[in-house]
Design a protein around this motif. Structure first.
Motif, short mmCIF file in Angstrom:
data_model
loop_
_atom_site.label_atom_id
_atom_site.label_comp_id
_atom_site.label_asym_id
_atom_site.label_seq_id
_atom_site.Cartn_x
_atom_site.Cartn_y
_atom_site.Cartn_z
N PRO A 1 16.57 44.13 26.17
CA PRO A 1 17.55 45.14 26.57
C PRO A 1 17.45 46.45 25.79
N HIS A 2 17.71 47.57 26.46
CA HIS A 2 18.03 48.79 25.72
C HIS A 2 19.52 48.70 25.39
N PRO A 3 20.06 49.59 24.56
CA PRO A 3 21.45 49.41 24.12
C PRO A 3 22.44 49.26 25.27
N LEU B 1 15.81 44.32 20.93
CA LEU B 1 16.80 45.39 21.15
C LEU B 1 16.09 46.73 20.98
N LYS B 2 15.88 47.41 22.11
CA LYS B 2 15.03 48.61 22.10
C LYS B 2 15.76 49.84 21.60
N GLY B 3 14.99 50.90 21.39
CA GLY B 3 15.49 52.15 20.84
C GLY B 3 14.77 52.43 19.53
N GLN B 4 15.15 53.52 18.85
CA GLN B 4 14.50 53.86 17.57
C GLN B 4 14.64 52.65 16.64
N ASN B 5 13.56 52.23 16.02
CA ASN B 5 13.52 51.02 15.20
C ASN B 5 14.00 49.80 15.99
N THR B 6 13.23 49.46 16.99
CA THR B 6 13.51 48.26 17.80
C THR B 6 13.71 47.05 16.89
N VAL B 7 14.73 46.27 17.19
CA VAL B 7 15.02 45.05 16.44
C VAL B 7 14.47 43.86 17.22
N GLY C 1 11.82 57.55 31.23
CA GLY C 1 11.78 56.42 32.16
C GLY C 1 10.38 55.85 32.33
N GLY C 2 10.27 54.56 32.27
CA GLY C 2 9.00 53.88 32.50
C GLY C 2 8.41 53.25 31.26
N THR C 3 8.76 53.77 30.08
CA THR C 3 8.15 53.23 28.85
C THR C 3 8.60 51.80 28.59
N GLY C 4 9.82 51.45 29.04
CA GLY C 4 10.29 50.08 28.88
C GLY C 4 9.52 49.12 29.79
N ASP C 5 9.16 49.60 30.97
CA ASP C 5 8.37 48.77 31.89
C ASP C 5 6.99 48.50 31.28
N LEU D 1 2.53 47.71 18.75
CA LEU D 1 1.42 48.47 19.38
C LEU D 1 1.95 49.45 20.42
N HIS D 2 2.98 49.09 21.14
CA HIS D 2 3.62 50.00 22.11
C HIS D 2 4.07 51.28 21.39
N GLY D 3 4.74 51.11 20.28
CA GLY D 3 5.16 52.29 19.50
C GLY D 3 3.98 53.03 18.90
#
Ligand code: APR
Ligand code: MG
Length: 278
Positions: free
Chosen positions: A150-152, A187-193, A214-218, A244-246
């Motif tokens: 999930p994103h926040p 948990l996505k966003g800056q500094n994904t947990v 939009g699309g980077t989560g996909d 690696l995504h980051g």
């Protein structure tokens, strides 16, 4: 948050699998990606391309029939299952040979998606759930990993924790949710947990604001799916995929404006970004 370990470059270097010299596509397995819908075929393209670049042997994309031709023109390496969601409870349908499954990019959180998720959870295969597949629900205890990304806003939707409260204590809430539900939370966003069902938690230090598009989560969902196929250790697969995504986004901003990244360009950067880790 200070005491939460970062999954570092060195960790990735140590735990990224080598492609074995005598291997064949069966060695790495076939992944199933259930993604896209009539209005959102692009999410399936992004996730499929990323999955194919992330170490799997073969990819099957399940999507709306009318989306197959356009998606195939972008990802000719994949094969397709039309209208799988409509046939999910058909006894003739055998999904047991898939090594890992991802569901949700470009899909709506509706009754049909929920029915598919229910079915997939009973297969006992590594399962990545994103976007439309995320809903407020409970999970039966299984050996196979269930990974929620999930994103926040999505985390708030599935847990009831308000976004502002979540963002103040991201790792705490992610770990609580992972332990309570018995699943892995990315948990996505800056500094994904990344929080595992036993409470073990890591922070990711790669990535930047170029990803806020939009699309980077996909793309991340596809990378997780591919990595699950080529890693023996599924926890390493999750942690390495997020790192690696980051790292691809970090490579982008070395030579390009952070405003300009397109999600599919992460996938194009992955081959050169990943190489020094091997
Ligand atoms: N720093 C680092 N990483 C970031 C940042 C940032 N400032 N902003 C975003 N990211 C990363 C996240 O960690 C995640 O990996 O970019 C990715 C964004 O993923 P999502 O929020 O899932 O975005 P995406 O799905 O691609 O696009 C929006 O989500 O709500 C759904 O369906 C909706 O189409 C919409 C879609
Ligand atoms: Mg998303």
């Amino acid at each position: 948050m200070d005491d939460i370990p970062v999954w570092s470059k060195d960790h990735v270097r140590m735990h990224l699998p080598q492609r074995q010299s005598g291997s064949h596509k069966g060695t790495y397995g076939t992944a199933l990606l259930i993604a896209g819908s009539t209005g959102m075929p692009g999410a399936a393209v992004l996730a499929a391309k990323a999955a194919m670049r992330s170490g799997l042997g073969k990819l099957v994309v399940a999507t709306a029939r009318e989306s197959i031709t356009p998606i195939a023109s972008h990802v000719p390496e994949a094969t397709f299952e039309p209208e799988l969601m409509e046939r999910i409870n058909d006894p003739e349908l055998d999904l047991t040979s898939y090594k890992a499954i991802a569901i949700g990019p470009g899909m709506l959180p509706d009754q049909k998606t929920e029915a598919a998720v229910e079915h997939l959870l009973q297969l006992g295969k590594p399962l990545v759930m994103d976007a439309g597949a995320l809903s407020e629900r409970t999970y039966a205890k299984t050996e196979a990993p269930v990974i929620l990304t999930p994103h926040p806003g999505e985390f708030s939707r599935i847990t009831g924790v308000p976004v502002e409260k979540l963002q103040q204590q991201r790792a705490h809430h992610a770990a609580n949710c992972a332990v309570k539900l018995g699943v892995t939370i990315v948990l996505k966003g800056q500094n994904t947990v990344i929080a595992f069902p036993d409470g073990e938690t890591y922070l990711n230090a790669t990535g930047n604001s170029a990803l806020a598009k939009g699309g980077t989560g996909d793309t991340l969902t596809g990378m997780l799916l591919g990595m699950l196929c080529c890693h023996d250790n599924w926890r390493h697969a999750v942690l390495n995929a997020v790192h690696l995504h980051g790292a691809c986004a970090d490579e982008w901003i070395k030579t390009h404006s952070a405003h300009t990244l397109l999600a599919h360009e992460l996938t194009e950067l992955l081959p050169t970004v990943m190489k020094p880790y091997e």
